[in-house]
Design an enzyme around this catalytic site. Structure first.
Site, PDB file in Angstrom:
ATOM      1  N   GLY A   1       4.883  -1.245   3.191  1.00 23.54           N
ATOM      2  CA  GLY A   1       4.414   0.247   2.464  1.00 23.54           C
ATOM      3  C   GLY A   1       4.926   1.738   2.102  1.00 23.54           C
ATOM      4  O   GLY A   1       5.554   1.763   2.917  1.00 23.54           O
TER       5      GLY A   1
ATOM      6  N   HIS B   1       1.118  -1.284  -0.355  1.00 24.59           N
ATOM      7  CA  HIS B   1      -0.168   0.084   0.280  1.00 24.59           C
ATOM      8  C   HIS B   1       1.033   1.529  -0.260  1.00 24.59           C
ATOM      9  O   HIS B   1       1.823   1.085   0.512  1.00 24.59           O
ATOM     10  CB  HIS B   1      -0.835  -0.405   1.272  1.00 24.59           C
ATOM     11  N   ASP B   2       0.777   1.887  -0.388  1.00 23.88           N
ATOM     12  CA  ASP B   2       0.480   3.902  -1.244  1.00 23.88           C
ATOM     13  C   ASP B   2       2.089   3.611  -1.253  1.00 23.88           C
ATOM     14  O   ASP B   2       3.175   4.661  -1.585  1.00 23.88           O
ATOM     15  CB  ASP B   2       0.793   4.405   0.863  1.00 23.88           C
TER      16      ASP B   2
END
Length: 260
Positions: A139, A121-122
């Protein structure tokens, strides 16, 4: 004129470009956008608020756009953006972003993500990046253009990897990697410069000499790493050296791998 296998599930609302090929047993969610010429080979899942750019190929077993593996995630609407002409091989996973991390996971153009690698994520992955089999990242990682991440490597969350850097296989990377750096080891260290990559891109010899001299000065004794970087900026007139200095002096949540 797209070619969609009858066993594929395309949910209402999905936007499908021209000349898209969707193979057997694929699942495309209602908020997905597939650009022109995208190919999902078979058994591919694309879900969430996910867009895939023109000409990208996705191979069997890949999952793009699923919710992040982050216990703080509470169902907020976040996105995945995959650029054009990428090759995303078998069982690759790319997770959606989180509200706390900007809400976007992004892969640029012309990348090769080999089998089993994970983009968390991200994360923001640049253009022409190669991520080799089973490499994983936590992340919020940022991967610069033209970087190579070796097989079975692991990047700690929030790590930045600069443009043109190379990480050797089975490396554990806990700190930022400067542009054009060469990194390897179980607890990875900065071993030198990615000279092979620089030569392949046709960088002039005088620029390579400047990079090597700057790298030597960065590893010298005395002062902080940032202070040595500032001195390097005043000494060498090179676009590549300037890029390294800006990377070192820029904002980061991690410390740096420094020359051994």
């Amino acid at each position: 004129m797209s070619d969609i296998h009858p066993s594929a599930v395309i949910e209402e609302g999905a936007r499908i470009g021209a000349d898209v090929r969707i193979g057997p047993f694929c699942h495309v969610g209602p908020d997905v956008t597939l650009g022109d010429g995208v190919e999902l080979r078979s058994h591919v899942v694309v879900t969430g608020l996910t867009s895939i750019g023109a000409g990208t190929q996705v191979f069997p077993g890949a999952v793009l756009g699923e919710i992040p593996q982050d216990l703080k995630f509470s169902g907020e609407q976040t996105r995945v953006e995959v650029g054009e002409r990428n090759r995303i091989r078998e069982h690759v996973t790319i997770n959606a972003g989180t509200a706390g991390g900007g809400g976007l996971t992004r892969v640029g153009d012309d990348c090769l993500l080999m089998a089993g690698c994970h983009v968390a994520h991200d994360c923001h992955v640049g253009n022409r990046v190669i991520i080799v089999n089973q490499a994983v990242m936590g992340g919020h990682c940022i991967i610069g253009d033209d970087a190579i991440i070796g097989g079975m490597s692991a990047l700690h969350q929030f790590v930045r990897v600069g443009r043109g850097a190379m990480i050797g296989g089975m490396s554990g990377v806990e700190r930022d990697v400067i542009p054009y750096g060469l990194v390897q080891g179980e607890r990875a260290g900065l071993e030198g410069l990615n000279l092979v990559g620089l030569k392949r891109r046709g960088l002039p010899r005088e620029d390579i000499h400047a990079l090597r001299a700057a790298f030597r000065d960065l590893g010298a004794e005395g002062g902080s790493f940032q202070e040595r970087a500032q001195k390097v900026a005043e000494t060498y007139q090179s676009d590549q050296v300037r890029e390294i200095v800006e990377f070192i002096l820029g904002a980061t949540d991690r410390s740096f791998l420094t020359p051994r």
